[in-house]
Design a protein around this motif. Sequence first.
Motif, PDB file in Angstrom:
ATOM      1  N   PRO A   1       0.795  -1.233   0.000  1.00 40.33           N
ATOM      2  CA  PRO A   1       0.000   0.000   0.000  1.00 40.33           C
ATOM      3  C   PRO A   1       0.831   1.290   0.000  1.00 40.33           C
ATOM      4  O   PRO A   1       0.437   2.269  -0.636  1.00 40.33           O
ATOM      5  CB  PRO A   1      -0.838  -0.116   1.280  1.00 40.33           C
ATOM      6  CG  PRO A   1      -0.978  -1.587   1.490  1.00 40.33           C
ATOM      7  CD  PRO A   1       0.330  -2.169   1.036  1.00 40.33           C
ATOM      8  N   LEU A   2       1.971   1.305   0.667  1.00 41.82           N
ATOM      9  CA  LEU A   2       2.798   2.517   0.666  1.00 41.82           C
ATOM     10  C   LEU A   2       3.389   2.795  -0.705  1.00 41.82           C
ATOM     11  O   LEU A   2       3.552   3.955  -1.099  1.00 41.82           O
ATOM     12  CB  LEU A   2       3.934   2.408   1.694  1.00 41.82           C
ATOM     13  CG  LEU A   2       3.536   2.393   3.166  1.00 41.82           C
ATOM     14  CD1 LEU A   2       4.782   2.380   4.041  1.00 41.82           C
ATOM     15  CD2 LEU A   2       2.646   3.571   3.526  1.00 41.82           C
ATOM     16  N   ILE A   3       3.683   1.746  -1.447  1.00 42.17           N
ATOM     17  CA  ILE A   3       4.218   1.897  -2.801  1.00 42.17           C
ATOM     18  C   ILE A   3       3.084   2.273  -3.762  1.00 42.17           C
ATOM     19  O   ILE A   3       3.236   3.178  -4.593  1.00 42.17           O
ATOM     20  CB  ILE A   3       4.922   0.603  -3.255  1.00 42.17           C
ATOM     21  CG1 ILE A   3       6.045   0.208  -2.294  1.00 42.17           C
ATOM     22  CG2 ILE A   3       5.406   0.728  -4.694  1.00 42.17           C
ATOM     23  CD1 ILE A   3       7.150   1.216  -2.112  1.00 42.17           C
ATOM     24  N   LYS A   4       1.958   1.591  -3.638  1.00 39.52           N
ATOM     25  CA  LYS A   4       0.810   1.884  -4.520  1.00 39.52           C
ATOM     26  C   LYS A   4       0.368   3.331  -4.420  1.00 39.52           C
ATOM     27  O   LYS A   4      -0.013   3.941  -5.413  1.00 39.52           O
ATOM     28  CB  LYS A   4      -0.363   0.954  -4.183  1.00 39.52           C
ATOM     29  CG  LYS A   4      -0.158  -0.464  -4.670  1.00 39.52           C
ATOM     30  CD  LYS A   4      -1.217  -1.403  -4.148  1.00 39.52           C
ATOM     31  CE  LYS A   4      -2.538  -1.207  -4.794  1.00 39.52           C
ATOM     32  NZ  LYS A   4      -3.507  -2.268  -4.429  1.00 39.52           N
ATOM     33  N   LYS A   5       0.429   3.895  -3.222  1.00 41.01           N
ATOM     34  CA  LYS A   5       0.016   5.284  -3.013  1.00 41.01           C
ATOM     35  C   LYS A   5       1.152   6.275  -3.255  1.00 41.01           C
ATOM     36  O   LYS A   5       0.980   7.468  -3.029  1.00 41.01           O
ATOM     37  CB  LYS A   5      -0.511   5.459  -1.586  1.00 41.01           C
ATOM     38  CG  LYS A   5      -1.811   4.733  -1.343  1.00 41.01           C
ATOM     39  CD  LYS A   5      -2.286   4.989   0.074  1.00 41.01           C
ATOM     40  CE  LYS A   5      -3.624   4.331   0.317  1.00 41.01           C
ATOM     41  NZ  LYS A   5      -4.131   4.650   1.656  1.00 41.01           N
TER      42      LYS A   5
END
Length: 98
Positions: A72-76
């Motif tokens: 999630p940190l990479i996707k966002k």
Amino acid sequence: MEKGDKLFVRIDYRNNNKKFETNDFDDHIDYLEKIAAERFFIGGGFENKKGGMIIFKAKNLKEAKKIAKKDPLIKKALYTYKIYEWNLVLLSEKIEGY
């Protein structure tokens, strides 16, 4: 794990231009805990730095990148990352207390 195994090292870098929401880090940890349940996996944050490192097992670089991109940190785009293939050359036979 044995000498000669290939692991992957992911180094994360915080994107200071993006604002974190309350649950972003929790979503990240939840995702990584699921991955850790499936394979060899260790990770943590750098002291006094905005980033972290993960060492994990994957079939190949393609799978390692797929795992990273679903975080999630990479996707966002809250963090960017680099992945390195790492050949395990030295492995302690016994570590006291572990």
